[in-house]
Each structure stands twice: as C-alpha cells, then as structure tokens.
Design an enzyme around this catalytic site. Structure first.
Site, PDB file in Angstrom:
ATOM      1  N   SER A   1      16.056  16.263  18.052  1.00 43.62           N
ATOM      2  CA  SER A   1      16.312  15.544  16.645  1.00 43.62           C
ATOM      3  C   SER A   1      17.872  15.481  16.696  1.00 43.62           C
ATOM      4  O   SER A   1      18.341  14.427  16.023  1.00 43.62           O
ATOM      5  CB  SER A   1      16.096  16.682  15.808  1.00 43.62           C
ATOM      6  OG  SER A   1      14.430  16.774  15.503  1.00 43.62           O
TER       7      SER A   1
ATOM      8  N   PHE B   1      22.639  10.899   8.861  1.00 41.99           N
ATOM      9  CA  PHE B   1      22.177   9.801   8.053  1.00 41.99           C
ATOM     10  C   PHE B   1      21.220  10.316   6.820  1.00 41.99           C
ATOM     11  O   PHE B   1      20.458  10.965   7.074  1.00 41.99           O
ATOM     12  CB  PHE B   1      20.948   9.174   9.230  1.00 41.99           C
ATOM     13  CG  PHE B   1      20.099   8.111   8.730  1.00 41.99           C
ATOM     14  CD1 PHE B   1      20.491   6.779   9.008  1.00 41.99           C
ATOM     15  CD2 PHE B   1      18.840   8.314   7.961  1.00 41.99           C
ATOM     16  CE1 PHE B   1      19.528   5.702   8.742  1.00 41.99           C
ATOM     17  CE2 PHE B   1      18.120   7.264   7.785  1.00 41.99           C
ATOM     18  CZ  PHE B   1      18.432   5.914   8.003  1.00 41.99           C
TER      19      PHE B   1
ATOM     20  N   ILE C   1      18.700  16.260   5.132  1.00 47.18           N
ATOM     21  CA  ILE C   1      19.615  15.505   6.122  1.00 47.18           C
ATOM     22  C   ILE C   1      19.820  16.486   7.434  1.00 47.18           C
ATOM     23  O   ILE C   1      20.618  17.183   7.130  1.00 47.18           O
ATOM     24  CB  ILE C   1      20.637  14.956   5.363  1.00 47.18           C
ATOM     25  CG1 ILE C   1      20.261  14.452   4.004  1.00 47.18           C
ATOM     26  CG2 ILE C   1      21.358  14.117   6.449  1.00 47.18           C
ATOM     27  CD1 ILE C   1      19.312  13.198   4.258  1.00 47.18           C
TER      28      ILE C   1
ATOM     29  N   ARG D   1      -5.955  34.450  32.854  1.00 49.44           N
ATOM     30  CA  ARG D   1      -6.536  35.285  31.988  1.00 49.44           C
ATOM     31  C   ARG D   1      -8.081  35.810  32.160  1.00 49.44           C
ATOM     32  O   ARG D   1      -8.895  34.662  32.212  1.00 49.44           O
ATOM     33  CB  ARG D   1      -6.376  34.659  30.544  1.00 49.44           C
ATOM     34  CG  ARG D   1      -6.844  35.510  29.411  1.00 49.44           C
ATOM     35  CD  ARG D   1      -5.888  36.637  29.003  1.00 49.44           C
ATOM     36  NE  ARG D   1      -6.353  37.407  27.922  1.00 49.44           N
ATOM     37  CZ  ARG D   1      -5.798  38.646  27.510  1.00 49.44           C
ATOM     38  NH1 ARG D   1      -5.135  39.132  28.390  1.00 49.44           N
ATOM     39  NH2 ARG D   1      -6.408  39.089  26.540  1.00 49.44           N
TER      40      ARG D   1
ATOM     41  N   GLY E   1      -4.723  33.292  22.362  1.00 49.92           N
ATOM     42  CA  GLY E   1      -5.236  34.445  21.561  1.00 49.92           C
ATOM     43  C   GLY E   1      -4.071  35.128  20.782  1.00 49.92           C
ATOM     44  O   GLY E   1      -3.071  34.337  20.335  1.00 49.92           O
TER      45      GLY E   1
ATOM     46  N   GLU F   1      10.631  10.764   9.355  1.00 46.78           N
ATOM     47  CA  GLU F   1      10.733   9.309  10.016  1.00 46.78           C
ATOM     48  C   GLU F   1       9.301   8.982   9.427  1.00 46.78           C
ATOM     49  O   GLU F   1       8.830   8.003  10.413  1.00 46.78           O
ATOM     50  CB  GLU F   1      10.912   9.357  11.592  1.00 46.78           C
ATOM     51  CG  GLU F   1      12.151  10.154  12.017  1.00 46.78           C
ATOM     52  CD  GLU F   1      13.313   9.063  11.931  1.00 46.78           C
ATOM     53  OE1 GLU F   1      12.949   7.788  11.972  1.00 46.78           O
ATOM     54  OE2 GLU F   1      14.311   9.585  12.099  1.00 46.78           O
TER      55      GLU F   1
HETATM   56  C1  LIG Z   1      13.369  18.947   9.147  1.00 46.54           C
HETATM   57  C2  LIG Z   1      13.282  17.602   8.621  1.00 46.54           C
HETATM   58  C3  LIG Z   1      14.648  16.913   8.650  1.00 46.54           C
HETATM   59  C4  LIG Z   1      14.952  15.567   7.964  1.00 46.54           C
HETATM   60  N1  LIG Z   1      15.906  14.670   8.371  1.00 46.54           N
HETATM   61  C5  LIG Z   1      16.041  13.787   7.766  1.00 46.54           C
HETATM   62  C6  LIG Z   1      17.535  13.000   7.930  1.00 46.54           C
HETATM   63  O1  LIG Z   1      18.221  13.316   8.933  1.00 46.54           O
HETATM   64  N2  LIG Z   1      17.816  11.957   7.019  1.00 46.54           N
HETATM   65  C7  LIG Z   1      16.784  11.365   6.081  1.00 46.54           C
HETATM   66  O2  LIG Z   1      17.199  10.629   5.420  1.00 46.54           O
HETATM   67  N3  LIG Z   1      15.679  12.239   5.955  1.00 46.54           N
HETATM   68  C8  LIG Z   1      15.322  13.265   6.787  1.00 46.54           C
HETATM   69  N4  LIG Z   1      14.246  13.962   6.435  1.00 46.54           N
HETATM   70  C9  LIG Z   1      13.290  13.354   5.271  1.00 46.54           C
HETATM   71  C10 LIG Z   1      11.997  12.942   5.747  1.00 46.54           C
HETATM   72  O3  LIG Z   1      12.052  11.535   6.247  1.00 46.54           O
HETATM   73  C11 LIG Z   1      11.130  13.132   4.435  1.00 46.54           C
HETATM   74  O4  LIG Z   1      10.737  14.474   4.284  1.00 46.54           O
HETATM   75  C12 LIG Z   1       9.651  12.297   4.682  1.00 46.54           C
HETATM   76  O5  LIG Z   1      10.182  10.841   4.855  1.00 46.54           O
HETATM   77  C13 LIG Z   1       8.778  12.433   3.521  1.00 46.54           C
HETATM   78  O6  LIG Z   1       9.269  12.453   2.335  1.00 46.54           O
HETATM   79  P1  LIG Z   1       9.078  13.747   1.200  1.00 46.54           P
HETATM   80  O7  LIG Z   1       9.549  15.093   2.023  1.00 46.54           O
HETATM   81  O8  LIG Z   1      10.098  13.318  -0.129  1.00 46.54           O
HETATM   82  O9  LIG Z   1       7.488  13.779   0.825  1.00 46.54           O
HETATM   83  P2  LIG Z   1       6.907  12.798   0.037  1.00 46.54           P
HETATM   84  O10 LIG Z   1       7.297  11.264   0.271  1.00 46.54           O
HETATM   85  O11 LIG Z   1       6.818  13.402  -1.484  1.00 46.54           O
HETATM   86  O12 LIG Z   1       5.459  12.797   0.537  1.00 46.54           O
HETATM   87  C14 LIG Z   1       4.340  13.852   0.088  1.00 46.54           C
HETATM   88  C15 LIG Z   1       2.988  13.476   0.609  1.00 46.54           C
HETATM   89  O13 LIG Z   1       2.513  12.295  -0.159  1.00 46.54           O
HETATM   90  C16 LIG Z   1       1.993  11.464   1.089  1.00 46.54           C
HETATM   91  N5  LIG Z   1       2.258  10.169   0.742  1.00 46.54           N
HETATM   92  C17 LIG Z   1       3.377   9.406   0.635  1.00 46.54           C
HETATM   93  N6  LIG Z   1       3.160   8.104   0.068  1.00 46.54           N
HETATM   94  C18 LIG Z   1       1.684   7.879   0.031  1.00 46.54           C
HETATM   95  C19 LIG Z   1       0.996   6.955  -0.288  1.00 46.54           C
HETATM   96  N7  LIG Z   1       1.558   5.633  -0.527  1.00 46.54           N
HETATM   97  N8  LIG Z   1      -0.513   7.302  -0.277  1.00 46.54           N
HETATM   98  C20 LIG Z   1      -1.026   8.521  -0.212  1.00 46.54           C
HETATM   99  N9  LIG Z   1      -0.151   9.578   0.331  1.00 46.54           N
HETATM  100  C21 LIG Z   1       1.243   9.332   0.493  1.00 46.54           C
HETATM  101  C22 LIG Z   1       2.826  11.929   2.235  1.00 46.54           C
HETATM  102  O14 LIG Z   1       2.090  11.423   3.596  1.00 46.54           O
HETATM  103  C23 LIG Z   1       2.914  13.102   2.182  1.00 46.54           C
HETATM  104  O15 LIG Z   1       1.883  13.920   2.562  1.00 46.54           O
HETATM  105  C24 LIG Z   1      13.660  15.057   7.186  1.00 46.54           C
HETATM  106  C25 LIG Z   1      12.682  15.888   6.743  1.00 46.54           C
HETATM  107  C26 LIG Z   1      12.566  17.056   7.567  1.00 46.54           C
HETATM  108  C27 LIG Z   1      11.442  17.914   6.928  1.00 46.54           C
END
Ligand SMILES: Cc1cc2nc3c(=O)[nH]c(=O)nc-3n(C[C@H](O)[C@H](O)[C@H](O)COP(=O)(O)OP(=O)(O)OC[C@H]3O[C@@H](n4cnc5c(N)ncnc54)[C@H](O)[C@@H]3O)c2cc1C
Length: 392
Positions: free
Chosen positions: A99, A137, A171, A276, A347, A371
C-alpha cells in the site's frame, strides 16, 4: 503413501514466469529477495506493534520501487508488468508495504507526472523516488468514499492563491506525508492541490486501533482555511477524471498485489497439511484438503492470467478501466477467500501470528474495500454490459 514431486510450481501452475522477459524476471527476483530477507520479519512485527516500518523506505527506494513506471526524474522507467510484479512480491510480504508503494507511486507521483507543471515534477519526483519526500492522496471523505461526486472539500480563489476548507478520511501515509495530493471542488470543477505538511491550517490525525493494515498509516486530514499558492495546483486536469485516472493505475497494481498475499497463504497450507497428521493421515492425503488446495490454485491461476493480460494491455496503451474493475473484484475476492480458508485449515494455529494467513486475511479486508469496494466494481462492470448506471 509417499508424495511424489510435481514438475509444476504450485504457486505458478500455468508458468506465468515463462511469459516474462529477462528484465521482468530480474525485477521479480530482486524484490522477492528483499521481501524474504528484509521485509517479512519487520512487517510481521510491525503489524503486531501497529506501526508503519519507516526503516524500510530507504531500501524500497534504493531498489527503484518508488515511481518505478515513470521515465526520467530519477525513476526506474519500468514497464507495467514489472510494476505488477513489484506489487505482487511486496504484498506476498504484507499488504501494508505494498500500500505504501502503491500510494507513493500510483496516487502521488503519477498525478504529479501526468498533470503537474515542470516545476512541480522537478521539485517532487526525484525526492519521492529517493524516499526523501513522502506523499499521500486524499479523495475519500467521511460522507462516502464510493460516491466521490458528493465531495464537500472546497477550494476558493483568493487573488493568485486558493483557500482550502474541508476534510478527508482514511488516507494512507497521511501523518508522514510531506505532500498531500488533495482533490477538492472549485467553481471550475474538481482540481488537485499539492498541500504541504507545514501549511498553516492543515492537520493530520492518525486513525488508531485498526484490525487491518496495522503496518500501514491511515489518517484523517483537516483543512481549515489553508492558503495554497497557484504554483501548487495541478494544472493538467480538471474534473473527477483526474483522481479516477490515478485510481486506475493503483487498482491495476492491486490486482497483482493480492496474488502475492494469496500465494503466501497457499504456500503455508501446502507445507502445513503435509506435516499435520490427524486420524493417522497427513491432512494433505485427504480429498477434502486436496480439493480446497486445488481450488486455491485455480483461483490464483485465474488471477495471474487476468493481471498478466491487463499488464500487456496497459503497456500497449489499450487498458480500459472496466477491465481493471473486473480484475480488482476477481483477484481481491480470490485472495480474501483463500486467506480465510487457509486460516481455517490451520485450525487453532490459524489464529497465531506465527502463521501468515490471519495477517493477510485481516489486511485483505481493507484491500477489498479501498480503491473501490467489491460492489462498486461489480456495478462498473454491470454498467459496461448494460449501458445503465445503477449506482443510485
Ligand atoms: C486502510 C484504508 C486505507 C485507505 N486509503 C485511502 C487513501 O489513501 N486515499 C483515499 O482517498 N481513500 C482511502 N481509503 C478509502 C477507501 O477508498 C474507502 O473506504 C472506500 O472507497 C469505501 O468508502 P467508504 O469507506 O466511505 O464506504 P461507503 O462508500 O460508505 O460504502 C459502504 C458500503 O456501501 C456499499 N455501496 C457503495 N455504493 C453502493 C451502491 N451504489 N449500491 C450498493 N452498495 C453500495 C459499499 O460496497 C460498502 O459495502 C482507504 C480505506 C482504508 C480502509
């Protein structure tokens, strides 16, 4: 019954290795050596300690892994297959390390290279390639990462400067970044800003107590009237296509990366089930275990073939983002299912940090989410097939 030795590599049943050029094999081997000898012991401990191992940055930079696809500006200028192999080998160690490299390379150096001014490129790219400057980013906001068009972070023109207000969530590298590429709405459309760590009004706060990607930094960023000079705006792009094009680069790398995590899990369970003994038989001599191992190999092979073809399309300039979505969905799903099944096969040992699957399994919960979540990628493919946007 003695086990006979296979002529095939169990982690590469379709001999993808034979498809690689000498240069690509050399890249893979040098990264694999670094991961086996230097990174894996550090990453495991760092995961347990919930810290990002900054001590690995200089070694990663020395190997030319930062911005490796960029030609010039002290970068290695490698092709897309090589970038994929780098991601695969790093993630065989830990998704957190991959990452770090993905963000620095695809989400920070790529937009500066593709959309930055010559002055921005000269200032940041060589320093970032050397690991002397770190980037992050910022696209996601707390109201929903899947819907970036609902962006609230805003920049307003003030003379030659811009004033930035808002916040970003989740982020990677946020608290160690010297430069944050922040996407914000403006009266002219979405623009990318290079926000520097010491700019007044900019703060980064680490998100603690994660059970996933523990060896990676994740942060919330806050912008309270940050004054940004015009020289720090990326001049080459306006609109969401800017950040989305960066995501296509990073998602491509992820399709390869997760193969490495899956390979590490399969490797571990092949060895474990051979040793095992339960009910007087090694587990690997039973049909149920063989079917589960075979299914892991089938999924890894499918993922490898998808990524290899994606890499070829990318190097020919023919890559379509929907193809990347299909592969990101398929390969992350394969890897997380393999990691979860490998954990079960071990296990009780499967919950111990002595064995790799649980760490990969937990990491992959982030990788399948960031992503673009699995659902988001399914809907992108669905839209391609039907011509209908079903997101709303
Ligand atoms: C460890 C980590 C590192 C990250 N690093 C970065 C980074 O460097 N920069 C950055 O900009 N972001 C980063 N992210 C953010 C990441 O891209 C988002 O968490 C991701 O895009 C999902 O957005 P959200 O968490 O707001 O979930 P939401 O968008 O709120 O989604 C919640 C649920 O709704 C579902 N859903 C969404 N749209 C729909 C639809 N149209 N129909 C049905 N279901 C839907 C999703 O699949 C999910 O299950 C990071 C996230 C994590 C966990």
């Amino acid at each position: 019954m003695a086990a006979s030795k296979s002529a095939l590599d169990p982690l590469d049943l379709f001999n993808i290795r034979a498809e690689l050029s000498d240069d690509e094999r050399m890249v893979q081997d040098s990264v694999a050596r670094f991961v086996d000898e230097q990174a894996i012991p550090v990453m495991r401990e760092a995961f347990e300690q919930h810290r990002f191992p900054r001590e690995l940055i200089s070694q990663v930079a020395e190997l030319g892994l930062l911005g490796s696809s960029i030609d010039g500006y002290d970068c290695a200028g490698l092709n897309s297959i090589s970038y994929g192999l780098i991601c695969q080998e790093l993630e065989r160690g830990d998704s957190g390390l991959r990452s770090f490299v993905s963000v620095q390379s695809s989400l920070v150096m790529f937009p500066i290279y593709a959309y930055g001014s010559e002055e921005q490129k000269q200032r940041w790219l060589p320093a970032m390639a050397k690991g002397e400057a770190i980037g992050c980013f910022g696209l996601t906001e707390s109201q929903g990462g899947s819907d970036p068009s609902n962006m609230k972070t805003h920049a307003k023109k003030d003379g030659n400067d811009w004033i930035l207000n808002g916040s970003k969530m989740w982020i990677t590298n946020g608290t160690i970044a010297d430069a944050a590429i922040i996407w914000a709405t403006t009266d002219e459309g979405v623009k990318g800003f290079i926000v520097e760590k010491d700019m007044p009004g900019f703060t980064a706060q680490e998100i603690e107590n994660k059970f996933s990607l523990r060896a990676s930094i994740t942060a919330a960023l806050f912008f309270d009237g940050v004054r940004i000079p015009a020289a720090n705006v990326l001049p080459g792009v306006t609109g969401l296509k800017g950040p989305l094009s960066c995501l296509t680069q990073a998602r491509y790398g992820i399709t390869w990366g997760v193969i490495g995590a899956a390979q590490a899990c399969l490797d571990e369970v092949i060895r474990y089930t051979a040793d095992r003994v339960l009910f007087d038989r090694p587990r690997s001599h039973t049909q149920s275990i063989q079917i589960r191992l075979a299914d892991m190999a089938r999924r890894i092979t499918t993922a490898q073939l998808l990524s290899l073809q994606l890499g070829r399309l990318k190097d020919r300039g023919e890559l379509h983002p929907t193809q990347v979505s299909l592969a990101k969905w398929n390969n992350c799903r394969a890897a997380i299912d393999i990691a979860r099944d490998a954990r079960d096969i071990l296990g009780g040992s499967g919950i111990s940090a002595e064995f790799v699957p649980i760490r990969h399994m937990l990491n992959l919960e982030s990788v399948i989410t960031y992503e673009g979540t699995e659902t988001v990628h399914q809907l992108i493919v669905g839209q391609e097939l039907t011509g209908v946007n079903a997101f709303g």
